[in-house]
Design a protein around this motif. Sequence first.
Motif, short mmCIF file in Angstrom:
data_model
loop_
_atom_site.label_atom_id
_atom_site.label_comp_id
_atom_site.label_asym_id
_atom_site.label_seq_id
_atom_site.Cartn_x
_atom_site.Cartn_y
_atom_site.Cartn_z
N ARG A 55 0.62 -1.18 -0.26
CA ARG A 55 -0.11 -0.10 0.05
C ARG A 55 0.98 1.23 -0.05
N THR A 56 2.15 1.35 0.78
CA THR A 56 2.90 2.28 1.01
C THR A 56 4.05 2.48 -0.15
N GLY A 57 3.97 1.47 -1.29
CA GLY A 57 4.84 1.46 -2.35
C GLY A 57 6.22 1.09 -1.67
N ASP A 58 6.38 0.21 -0.69
CA ASP A 58 7.59 -0.40 -0.34
C ASP A 58 8.37 0.57 0.49
N VAL A 59 7.48 1.60 1.12
CA VAL A 59 8.25 2.63 2.02
C VAL A 59 8.04 2.01 3.23
N TYR A 60 8.96 2.09 4.03
CA TYR A 60 8.72 1.38 5.42
C TYR A 60 8.44 2.82 6.34
N GLU A 61 7.14 3.14 6.11
CA GLU A 61 6.40 4.21 6.95
C GLU A 61 4.93 4.06 6.63
N THR A 62 4.12 4.23 7.41
CA THR A 62 2.51 4.22 7.21
C THR A 62 1.95 5.20 8.24
N THR A 63 0.63 5.33 8.28
CA THR A 63 -0.01 6.20 9.00
C THR A 63 -1.25 5.56 9.96
N THR A 64 -1.54 6.06 10.86
CA THR A 64 -2.55 5.47 11.69
C THR A 64 -3.33 6.79 12.03
N ARG A 65 -4.71 6.58 12.15
CA ARG A 65 -5.46 7.64 12.34
C ARG A 65 -5.78 7.93 13.95
N LEU A 66 -6.18 9.12 14.10
CA LEU A 66 -6.09 9.40 15.61
C LEU A 66 -7.69 9.48 15.68
N THR A 67 -8.27 8.74 16.80
CA THR A 67 -9.83 8.88 17.09
C THR A 67 -10.11 10.28 17.63
N PRO A 68 -11.28 10.77 17.12
CA PRO A 68 -11.84 12.16 17.75
C PRO A 68 -11.65 12.14 19.20
N HIS A 101 12.26 -0.71 11.44
CA HIS A 101 12.90 -1.74 12.20
C HIS A 101 12.09 -3.19 11.91
N PHE A 102 11.43 -2.93 10.85
CA PHE A 102 10.86 -4.34 10.34
C PHE A 102 11.49 -4.59 8.95
N ARG A 103 12.63 -4.10 8.71
CA ARG A 103 13.27 -4.29 7.35
C ARG A 103 14.01 -5.75 7.24
N ASP A 104 14.23 -6.38 8.03
CA ASP A 104 14.81 -7.88 8.14
C ASP A 104 13.67 -8.68 8.54
N VAL A 105 12.40 -8.40 8.59
CA VAL A 105 11.39 -9.38 9.16
C VAL A 105 10.73 -9.79 7.86
#
Length: 177
Positions: A55-68, A101-105
């Motif tokens: 989903r991120t195009g092999d970029v080792y970063e994502t996002t998460t929503r903050l609840t209201p 930190h998940f590069r080798d997982v």
Amino acid sequence: MATFRTYAEVFRPDHPMMKNYTRAAKARPSRYRPAEIEQAMRAEPGVVLGDVLQRTGDVYETTTRLTPKSREDIREIAELTSDNELLRIAELPEVPVPLEHFRDVDPQIRILVGYRLDVTPAESPRLRRRLALPPYPRITLHFDEVVFPGTSGRFWSAMRWDTPGPKTGDRATAPQR
């Protein structure tokens, strides 16, 4: 001092979400719950790392929503403590979560992506009232939230607090007899 941090961790069998999932998988369906709730209860928690990377195009970063609700709590604490960084976070609909930190997982492993707010009751009168805690500055509240991806508004939340004890050296231990 209130702190906010994001995290991503390997989903382990001893995690409370896994325990809830195991219990729900064994439970009989209820005629009082709608089918979509029954299905959601039995959905395996966490996300597959490979799916996130795709989903991120092999970029080792994502996002998460903050609840209201979390945004309200963060905003209240930021205004009370005059913390501009927390106030900036409270304005964001989602926050970045590094995955380096998940590069080798193994990419097929399930991970949890969430955030934590650590705060003392003195820094949040509303939280203190809601939890009926004294404004003791040495108590630290830890709020964890993991927003379920692909859903609107579903999340897992946990709260715990630490009080100073013998292991921290903040409280005198009783004399040995």
